[in-house]
Scaffold this active site. Sequence first.
Site, PDB file in Angstrom:
ATOM      1  CB  THR A 132      -0.901  -0.018   1.261  1.00  0.00           C
ATOM      2  OG1 THR A 132      -1.416   1.283   1.484  1.00  0.00           O
ATOM      3  CG2 THR A 132      -0.135  -0.410   2.514  1.00  0.00           C
ATOM      4  CG  ASP A 133      -1.126   5.023  -0.935  1.00  0.00           C
ATOM      5  OD1 ASP A 133      -1.692   4.384  -0.026  1.00  0.00           O
ATOM      6  OD2 ASP A 133      -1.712   5.919  -1.583  1.00  0.00           O
ATOM      7  CD  GLU A 134      -3.517   3.423   4.168  1.00  0.00           C
ATOM      8  OE1 GLU A 134      -3.445   3.494   5.397  1.00  0.00           O
ATOM      9  OE2 GLU A 134      -4.572   3.191   3.557  1.00  0.00           O
ATOM     10  CE1 TYR A 158      -3.342  -2.583   5.743  1.00  0.00           C
ATOM     11  CE2 TYR A 158      -3.304  -0.238   5.216  1.00  0.00           C
ATOM     12  CZ  TYR A 158      -3.328  -1.564   4.805  1.00  0.00           C
ATOM     13  OH  TYR A 158      -3.319  -1.875   3.471  1.00  0.00           O
ATOM     14  CE  LYS A 162       0.022  -4.567   3.077  1.00  0.00           C
ATOM     15  NZ  LYS A 162      -0.331  -5.918   2.545  1.00  0.00           N
TER      16      LYS A 162
HETATM   17  P1  NAD Z   1      -9.604  -7.336   2.415  1.00  0.00           P
HETATM   18  O1  NAD Z   1      -9.563  -7.019   3.869  1.00  0.00           O
HETATM   19  O2  NAD Z   1     -10.845  -7.057   1.642  1.00  0.00           O
HETATM   20  O3  NAD Z   1      -9.242  -8.873   2.177  1.00  0.00           O
HETATM   21  C1  NAD Z   1      -8.174  -9.517   2.835  1.00  0.00           C
HETATM   22  C2  NAD Z   1      -8.311 -11.013   2.582  1.00  0.00           C
HETATM   23  O4  NAD Z   1      -7.188 -11.668   3.217  1.00  0.00           O
HETATM   24  C3  NAD Z   1      -9.576 -11.628   3.183  1.00  0.00           C
HETATM   25  O5  NAD Z   1     -10.150 -12.526   2.251  1.00  0.00           O
HETATM   26  C4  NAD Z   1      -9.066 -12.389   4.401  1.00  0.00           C
HETATM   27  O6  NAD Z   1      -9.866 -13.512   4.728  1.00  0.00           O
HETATM   28  C5  NAD Z   1      -7.679 -12.794   3.940  1.00  0.00           C
HETATM   29  N1  NAD Z   1      -6.727 -13.051   5.048  1.00  0.00           N
HETATM   30  C6  NAD Z   1      -6.436 -12.217   6.077  1.00  0.00           C
HETATM   31  N2  NAD Z   1      -5.507 -12.791   6.876  1.00  0.00           N
HETATM   32  C7  NAD Z   1      -5.212 -14.000   6.321  1.00  0.00           C
HETATM   33  C8  NAD Z   1      -4.321 -15.042   6.673  1.00  0.00           C
HETATM   34  N3  NAD Z   1      -3.563 -14.970   7.774  1.00  0.00           N
HETATM   35  N4  NAD Z   1      -4.255 -16.136   5.878  1.00  0.00           N
HETATM   36  C9  NAD Z   1      -5.028 -16.237   4.772  1.00  0.00           C
HETATM   37  N5  NAD Z   1      -5.899 -15.279   4.391  1.00  0.00           N
HETATM   38  C10 NAD Z   1      -5.983 -14.173   5.165  1.00  0.00           C
HETATM   39  O7  NAD Z   1      -8.358  -6.544   1.793  1.00  0.00           O
HETATM   40  P2  NAD Z   1      -8.195  -5.879   0.360  1.00  0.00           P
HETATM   41  O8  NAD Z   1      -8.725  -4.519   0.412  1.00  0.00           O
HETATM   42  O9  NAD Z   1      -8.649  -6.841  -0.665  1.00  0.00           O
HETATM   43  O10 NAD Z   1      -6.599  -5.765   0.300  1.00  0.00           O
HETATM   44  C11 NAD Z   1      -5.820  -6.845  -0.225  1.00  0.00           C
HETATM   45  C12 NAD Z   1      -4.351  -6.456  -0.101  1.00  0.00           C
HETATM   46  O11 NAD Z   1      -4.111  -5.245  -0.819  1.00  0.00           O
HETATM   47  C13 NAD Z   1      -3.915  -6.188   1.336  1.00  0.00           C
HETATM   48  O12 NAD Z   1      -2.624  -6.711   1.504  1.00  0.00           O
HETATM   49  C14 NAD Z   1      -3.897  -4.671   1.441  1.00  0.00           C
HETATM   50  O13 NAD Z   1      -2.930  -4.250   2.392  1.00  0.00           O
HETATM   51  C15 NAD Z   1      -3.495  -4.292   0.034  1.00  0.00           C
HETATM   52  N6  NAD Z   1      -3.973  -2.967  -0.427  1.00  0.00           N
HETATM   53  C16 NAD Z   1      -5.300  -2.604  -0.285  1.00  0.00           C
HETATM   54  C17 NAD Z   1      -5.734  -1.370  -0.766  1.00  0.00           C
HETATM   55  C18 NAD Z   1      -7.176  -0.948  -0.647  1.00  0.00           C
HETATM   56  O14 NAD Z   1      -7.509   0.207  -0.960  1.00  0.00           O
HETATM   57  N7  NAD Z   1      -8.090  -1.820  -0.248  1.00  0.00           N
HETATM   58  C19 NAD Z   1      -4.833  -0.516  -1.399  1.00  0.00           C
HETATM   59  C20 NAD Z   1      -3.497  -0.921  -1.552  1.00  0.00           C
HETATM   60  C21 NAD Z   1      -3.085  -2.156  -1.056  1.00  0.00           C
HETATM   61  P1  TYD Z   2     -10.760   4.058   4.254  1.00  0.00           P
HETATM   62  O1  TYD Z   2     -11.721   3.650   3.194  1.00  0.00           O
HETATM   63  O2  TYD Z   2     -10.878   3.434   5.606  1.00  0.00           O
HETATM   64  O3  TYD Z   2      -9.288   3.872   3.657  1.00  0.00           O
HETATM   65  P2  TYD Z   2      -7.844   4.359   4.276  1.00  0.00           P
HETATM   66  O4  TYD Z   2      -7.996   4.747   5.676  1.00  0.00           O
HETATM   67  O5  TYD Z   2      -7.049   3.125   4.100  1.00  0.00           O
HETATM   68  O6  TYD Z   2      -7.399   5.482   3.383  1.00  0.00           O
HETATM   69  O7  TYD Z   2     -10.872   5.619   4.444  1.00  0.00           O
HETATM   70  C1  TYD Z   2     -10.663   6.510   3.367  1.00  0.00           C
HETATM   71  C2  TYD Z   2     -10.704   7.909   3.944  1.00  0.00           C
HETATM   72  O8  TYD Z   2     -12.040   8.153   4.403  1.00  0.00           O
HETATM   73  C3  TYD Z   2      -9.802   8.086   5.158  1.00  0.00           C
HETATM   74  O9  TYD Z   2      -9.246   9.401   5.135  1.00  0.00           O
HETATM   75  C4  TYD Z   2     -10.742   7.951   6.333  1.00  0.00           C
HETATM   76  C5  TYD Z   2     -12.063   8.485   5.793  1.00  0.00           C
HETATM   77  N1  TYD Z   2     -13.291   7.885   6.373  1.00  0.00           N
HETATM   78  C6  TYD Z   2     -14.302   8.712   6.885  1.00  0.00           C
HETATM   79  O10 TYD Z   2     -14.201   9.958   6.852  1.00  0.00           O
HETATM   80  N2  TYD Z   2     -15.404   8.116   7.405  1.00  0.00           N
HETATM   81  C7  TYD Z   2     -15.558   6.762   7.460  1.00  0.00           C
HETATM   82  O11 TYD Z   2     -16.603   6.278   7.995  1.00  0.00           O
HETATM   83  C8  TYD Z   2     -14.519   5.931   6.924  1.00  0.00           C
HETATM   84  C9  TYD Z   2     -14.638   4.433   6.969  1.00  0.00           C
HETATM   85  C10 TYD Z   2     -13.408   6.540   6.389  1.00  0.00           C
END
Ligand code: NAD
Ligand code: TYD
Length: 357
Positions: A132-134, A158, A162
Amino acid sequence: MSLVTGGCGFIGSNFILDWLAIENEPVLVLDKLTYAGNISNLEQVQSHPLFTFVKGDINDKDLLETLFKKYQPRAILNFAAESHVDRSINDPDQFIRNNVNGTFCLLESARQYWLKLNTVEQASFRFLQVSTDEVYGSLKTYDPPFNETTKYSPNNPYSASKAAADHLVNAYFHTYGLPIFITNCSNNYGPLQFPEKLIPFTLLNALQNKPLLIYGDGLQIRDWLYVTDHCAAIRQVLANGKPGETFNVGGQSEKTNLEVVNTVCQILDEIKPHPNSIPYASLITHIKDRPGHDRRYAIDAAKIRHELEWEPKENFASGLRKTISWYLNNLSWIQTIKSHSSFQNWLELNYEKRGSE
Ligand code: NAD
Ligand code: TYD
């Protein structure tokens, strides 16, 4: 055969659906099915001849050894993680267990397996860490976007978990020569995103005539990318990247949270007007800010654009419209999640005692 961990979550399931539509290579999904993992996300490919699912944890060394022996993967793509910042603030323990220890266990098991491959197989093996960019921390208004040389500076449990995982993945390249990649992507949105995240949470609340909850002033900035574009970037890195490299992935689409929520409201006003004919934006409510809230994320994706010729296909307006249409056409998906007591407990924990700004 490629092994995809976390393939039942939001990005993982989109990745699997796209993979089976595009590639001709078998894929094995390993997923623990936490609250965020939903096997029904992959319902339409359950009987696909190239698809196999195993329920299990990336922390289970014996299971990993058995799976590697049986399926002989040529690549491992690690999507498995706890992914919600607010949950990491409430309960960081699972983030260390799944994101740090889990990645370590998967890496070390992969290395043991890789060591037994012949030289040709070793050279073509790949371990791709979806990050992630975070991990880069927070930008000020006029700072340039994150590039691949930006120093890691995570600010919440989080992003710290990561970042720790990414450091381990890099260390396995430098120390052991394991052919790794890391992709650092910005905020994703699209179908199948668990409704605790901003966009689906806003939609869910709007459809129930509930307040649209904005943390603090709502002027925090995220760089939004449609999930399918992220999946395409991962496929491109896997196929054409040089091992050991990191690629930043983003949509050049910086928006404040207020802009995001207002755009969701405008699209809903147009395609599913409120039953009382009020603008959805009138439901916006500011609540107490997230502790340690990162102010701005932005990605410089020049490297992947130039080296791998990746380009996002969707812009924010087109991607958001597709996303909203998907949710409106799949209300039963969101209803099922909404009715789980664990989701209700989360809403209570994170929002009910939070108070206003
Ligand atoms: P999500 O929370 O929707 O899904 C995570 C999945 O991982 C779930 O299916 C969960 O059951 C599985 N999981 C968790 N722990 C596990 C373990 N120990 N063993 C096996 N499976 C396990 O997450 P997402 O949004 O799909 O993100 C997927 C990946 O992409 C993550 O690594 C996250 O850090 C990264 N990412 C997410 C975003 C975003 O905006 N959602 C952006 C950049 C990177
Ligand atoms: P989120 O979807 O949780 O992603 P991330 O924290 O990984 O960027 O949140 C996106 C942005 O929205 C973040 O700045 C937090 C804000 N946010 C709210 O203002 N209200 C909410 O209920 C949630 C879930 C997020």
